[in-house]
Design an enzyme around this catalytic site. Structure first.
Site, mmCIF file in Angstrom:
data_model
loop_
_atom_site.group_PDB
_atom_site.id
_atom_site.type_symbol
_atom_site.label_atom_id
_atom_site.label_comp_id
_atom_site.label_asym_id
_atom_site.label_seq_id
_atom_site.Cartn_x
_atom_site.Cartn_y
_atom_site.Cartn_z
ATOM 1 N N SER A 179 -13.029 -13.038 -55.648
ATOM 2 C CA SER A 179 -14.100 -12.625 -56.539
ATOM 3 C C SER A 179 -15.292 -13.571 -56.387
ATOM 4 C CB SER A 179 -13.571 -12.556 -57.977
ATOM 5 O OG SER A 179 -14.447 -11.877 -58.821
ATOM 6 N N ASP A 199 -12.616 -0.937 -57.835
ATOM 7 C CA ASP A 199 -13.299 -2.194 -58.121
ATOM 8 C C ASP A 199 -14.800 -1.977 -58.005
ATOM 9 O OD1 ASP A 199 -14.288 -4.782 -58.261
ATOM 10 O OD2 ASP A 199 -13.120 -5.542 -56.578
ATOM 11 N N HIS A 259 -9.660 -4.677 -59.174
ATOM 12 C CA HIS A 259 -10.166 -6.037 -58.998
ATOM 13 C C HIS A 259 -9.187 -7.037 -59.616
ATOM 14 C CE1 HIS A 259 -13.476 -8.940 -58.425
ATOM 15 N NE2 HIS A 259 -12.959 -9.529 -59.493
#
Length: 316
Positions: A160, A255, A285
């Site tokens: 991320s 995501d 995600h």
């Protein structure tokens, strides 16, 4: 508007999780703030089962800037090192939130893992986190010290916003003449802080991570809106990606960051950087930290760890 529930979710556990989040999403990040978000995340981390036992775990300060870090060593034998950069919208995440991830990674790959406790926004806006990550990578490339015992390739890996930091660190090291890590591993990375890619609209809400929460994190880290398209914060906007380390880029189907990660992988390939890229079907995600909730998320994580192990076998 969120897309309708996809019948191809990877497993029933993930479907139930997303349905629960949709029913009770909780307050948005911008209404809660970083301090409360960190407290809530710490409580969630404490509630999860502890990670697998590993031979040696030690908290350290490393590099010229005395950056906090945690070392995971699966054996006493010196070998390759994975420098791990945690996600968390540049504002949350810490050594505890990704402790399970790092333990699993070290055991699966046989490499030592150094998880970096870089400075976070809003207390420390850009470029503080990048500075810390670059400092740690330079220190590791110079041999680290006897506690870490680097003897082999060095890989930088992030998930991320940590994937964003990994990509930015590689770009800065390339532009400053190195030393570059041997490879970069980016899991569902932020590469475009303007959030302009299509999945940021089609997956904006209802999939666990909301685009507004990501936008809030970007605002904390890079307060000036005009700077969020700067390649020093959004690697997708870099004019030239040539000369960067070989990459593994893995995204998630459901995501909001999917398209910007996919686009970055494509741009690396166009620049003749060797890339292994896939989009994990049916998952969301953050699957690396959802392994205790969803078998499919756990399996997606294991595939990514296998990618890292394969990469290390190729470059040892």
């Amino acid at each position: 508007m969120a897309e309708p529930m996809d019948p191809a979710f990877a497993d029933a556990e993930l479907t139930a999780f997303i349905e629960a989040v949709r029913h009770d999403p909780g307050p948005p990040a911008r209404a809660v703030g970083a301090v409360e978000l960190r407290r809530a995340q710490r409580l969630r981390a404490e509630a999860r089962p502890p990670g697998p036992e590993i031979d040696h775990v030690e908290d350290l300060t490393v590099g010229s800037a005395a950056v906090g870090a945690r070392l995971y060593r699966p054996s006493v034998v010196c070998g390759p090192l994975v420098v791990f950069l945690h996600g968390g919208m540049w504002t949350i995440g810490d050594l505890e939130s990704h402790d399970r991830v790092c333990r699993r990674l070290a055991l699966r790959t046989g490499a030592a893992v150094l998880s970096v406790d870089f400075r976070r926004a809003p207390e420390h806006p850009w470029p503080a986190a990048v500075d810390d990550c670059v400092d740690v990578l330079r220190w590791a490339a110079a041999g680290g010290d006897s506690r870490v015992g680097v003897d082999g390739p060095i890989v930088v890996m992030g998930d991320s916003s940590g994937g964003n930091l990994a990509a930015l660190a590689c770009l800065r090291l390339r532009d400053e003449g190195g030393p570059l890590p041997t490879a970069q591993v980016l899991a569902y990375p932020n590469t475009d802080l303007t959030l302009s890619c299509p999945s940021a609209r089609s997956k904006a809400t209802g999939w666990g991570l909301t685009v507004d929460d990501v936008a809030w994190g970007a605002e904390q880290w890079v307060p000036e809106p005009s700077r969020r398209a700067d390649p020093r914060v959004s690697p997708l906007y870099a004019a030239d990606l040539g000369g960067l380390p070989p990459a593994v880029v893995v995204t998630a189907e459901h995501d909001p960051l999917r398209d910007e990660g996919d686009a970055y992988a494509a741009r690396l390939a166009d620049a003749n950087v060797p890339v292994r890229h896939r989009c994990e079907a049916g998952v969301v995600h953050g699957f690396l930290t959802l392994d205790t909730l969803s078998p499919a998320a756990a399996q997606a994580g294991e595939r990514l760890f296998a990618d890292v192990a394969d990469l290390l076998d190729l470059v040892r």
